[in-house]
Design an enzyme around this catalytic site. Structure first.
Site, PDB file in Angstrom:
ATOM      1  N   GLN A 199     -27.075 -33.612 -11.855  1.00 19.56           N
ATOM      2  CA  GLN A 199     -26.646 -32.139 -11.947  1.00 19.56           C
ATOM      3  C   GLN A 199     -26.139 -31.561 -11.080  1.00 19.56           C
ATOM      4  OE1 GLN A 199     -26.831 -31.125 -15.250  1.00 19.56           O
ATOM      5  NE2 GLN A 199     -26.257 -29.032 -14.915  1.00 19.56           N
ATOM      6  N   ASP A 241     -20.832 -37.959 -17.458  1.00 22.94           N
ATOM      7  CA  ASP A 241     -20.278 -36.670 -17.114  1.00 22.94           C
ATOM      8  C   ASP A 241     -18.728 -36.808 -17.317  1.00 22.94           C
ATOM      9  OD1 ASP A 241     -21.947 -34.299 -16.922  1.00 22.94           O
ATOM     10  OD2 ASP A 241     -22.549 -35.290 -15.173  1.00 22.94           O
ATOM     11  N   LYS A 287     -30.998 -31.257 -21.925  1.00 25.97           N
ATOM     12  CA  LYS A 287     -30.308 -32.377 -21.981  1.00 25.97           C
ATOM     13  C   LYS A 287     -31.227 -33.642 -22.474  1.00 25.97           C
ATOM     14  CE  LYS A 287     -26.412 -31.024 -19.022  1.00 25.97           C
ATOM     15  NZ  LYS A 287     -25.544 -31.219 -17.845  1.00 25.97           N
TER      16      LYS A 287
HETATM   17  N1  GUN Z   1     -23.609 -28.267 -13.713  1.00 32.88           N
HETATM   18  C1  GUN Z   1     -22.839 -27.304 -14.600  1.00 32.88           C
HETATM   19  N2  GUN Z   1     -22.264 -28.161 -15.850  1.00 32.88           N
HETATM   20  C2  GUN Z   1     -22.490 -29.453 -15.606  1.00 32.88           C
HETATM   21  C3  GUN Z   1     -22.188 -30.553 -16.320  1.00 32.88           C
HETATM   22  O1  GUN Z   1     -21.514 -30.589 -17.189  1.00 32.88           O
HETATM   23  N3  GUN Z   1     -22.652 -31.851 -15.675  1.00 32.88           N
HETATM   24  C4  GUN Z   1     -23.318 -31.945 -14.481  1.00 32.88           C
HETATM   25  N4  GUN Z   1     -23.474 -33.059 -14.001  1.00 32.88           N
HETATM   26  N5  GUN Z   1     -23.620 -30.657 -13.634  1.00 32.88           N
HETATM   27  C5  GUN Z   1     -23.056 -29.460 -14.329  1.00 32.88           C
END
Ligand code: GUN
Length: 294
Positions: free
Chosen positions: A107, A130, A63
């Site tokens: 995350q 998110d 990311k």
């Molecule tokens: N863990 C798995 N997928 C995601 C996501 O799209 N965002 C976040 N913050 N954590 C995750």
């Protein structure tokens, strides 16, 4: 226009998530460039990981790399497993107040002593890239898609680009009920007029549902068994179905065989994964626009 820009997104029965992502990321980068030139401030994403989950480390690295490629700055907090909920809440409060930060991403999963719902609820909705916070879920519930969850938004964006922007009369079967994928996906699909069925680990006779799917979206995310790894096999799908495999790092779908029967199917890797990151970049851009230009 380069050759690649002219090639279709559904190419020889495969949905080219990577190809679409590349095009959309170029658009995000161009937009970021224009806005930075105009406002003199670069968009900034702050990522947070608590603990040492290897998957989380890898996803956040990807990311941040994609952000940097798009002209988005990023800071990262790699917090120890022993971080308390209060310490994490204090960090989020300071990031909420920091005017140089436009997007915050914590995350998941978090260690079990930290309550995910409390942490997500503490994030400033305009910085919640998110789309998990109550205000952003509420917006989605009422049909809005700004700052909606990146994985489901990436999935429907792929459908948009293969000529399935309107899902009127289509039966979409989703195998997943998580807060990150299945639940937000229901609303995005309803926005596009789909008839939606949600299946999950307690569903009886999964095949009776998958066989009815014009669009099958699966996110089981584990092997069925060593000898028989795929949950979704060719006998479980309808002729000319669209099959979206959200599972990672290994797909749920027997890709090589399903490809012969489906209208199109996403590969793993190179399907949904890149789109998730692309929609995150779009969310950071939208969050920045909302905070800097309005
Ligand atoms: N863990 C798995 N997928 C995601 C996501 O799209 N965002 C976040 N913050 N954590 C995750």
């Amino acid at each position: 226009m380069s050759d690649d820009e002219q090639r279709p997104i559904c190419d020889d029965h495969v949905i080219m998530g990577k190809r679409l992502s590349k095009r959309l990321r170029t658009q995000v980068k161009e937009e970021v460039g224009k806005l930075v030139a105009k406002y003199g401030i670069a968009p900034k994403l702050v990522t947070v990981i608590v603990g040492k989950d290897e998957g989380s480390q890898m996803y956040v690295r990807m990311k941040r790399k994609a952000s940097s490629d798009a002209g988005i700055l990023s800071d990262h907090y790699d917090l120890p497993e022993t971080t308390t909920q209060d310490e994490l809440l204090k960090l989020i409060d300071s990031l909420n107040k920091d005017k140089t930060v436009h997007g915050i991403l914590v995350q998941l999963p978090l260690p079990s002593h930290i309550d995910e719902k409390t942490i997500i609820g503490a994030m400033a909705p305009l910085k919640d890239v998110d789309g998990f916070s109550p205000a952003n879920i509420y917006n989605l519930f009422y049909g809005g898609e700004e700052l909606s969850s990146a994985t489901p938004h990436g999935i429907v964006t792929m459908l948009d680009y293969i000529g399935m922007k309107d899902l009127s009369g289509k039966h979409v079967v989703v195998i997943n009920r998580s807060t990150i994928v299945g639940k937000p996906l229901i609303f995005l699909l309803l926005n596009r007029n789909a008839t939606v069925t949600v299946c999950h680990s307690r569903t009886a006779d999964l095949t009776s549902f998958t066989k009815q799917a014009d669009v099958l979206i699966t996110a089981i995310g584990r092997r069925k068994s060593k000898e028989d790894p795929f949950f979704i096999t060719v006998d479980m799908i309808k002729d000319d179905a669209v099959v979206i495999d959200v599972a990672t790092p290994y797909g749920d779908v027997d890709f090589e065989n399903v490809k012969k029967k489906a209208m199109c199917v996403t590969p793993v890797p190179g399907g949904v994964g890149p789109m998730t990151i692309t929609l995150l970049l779009q969310n950071v851009l939208d969050a920045y626009v909302a905070q800097v230009t309005k």
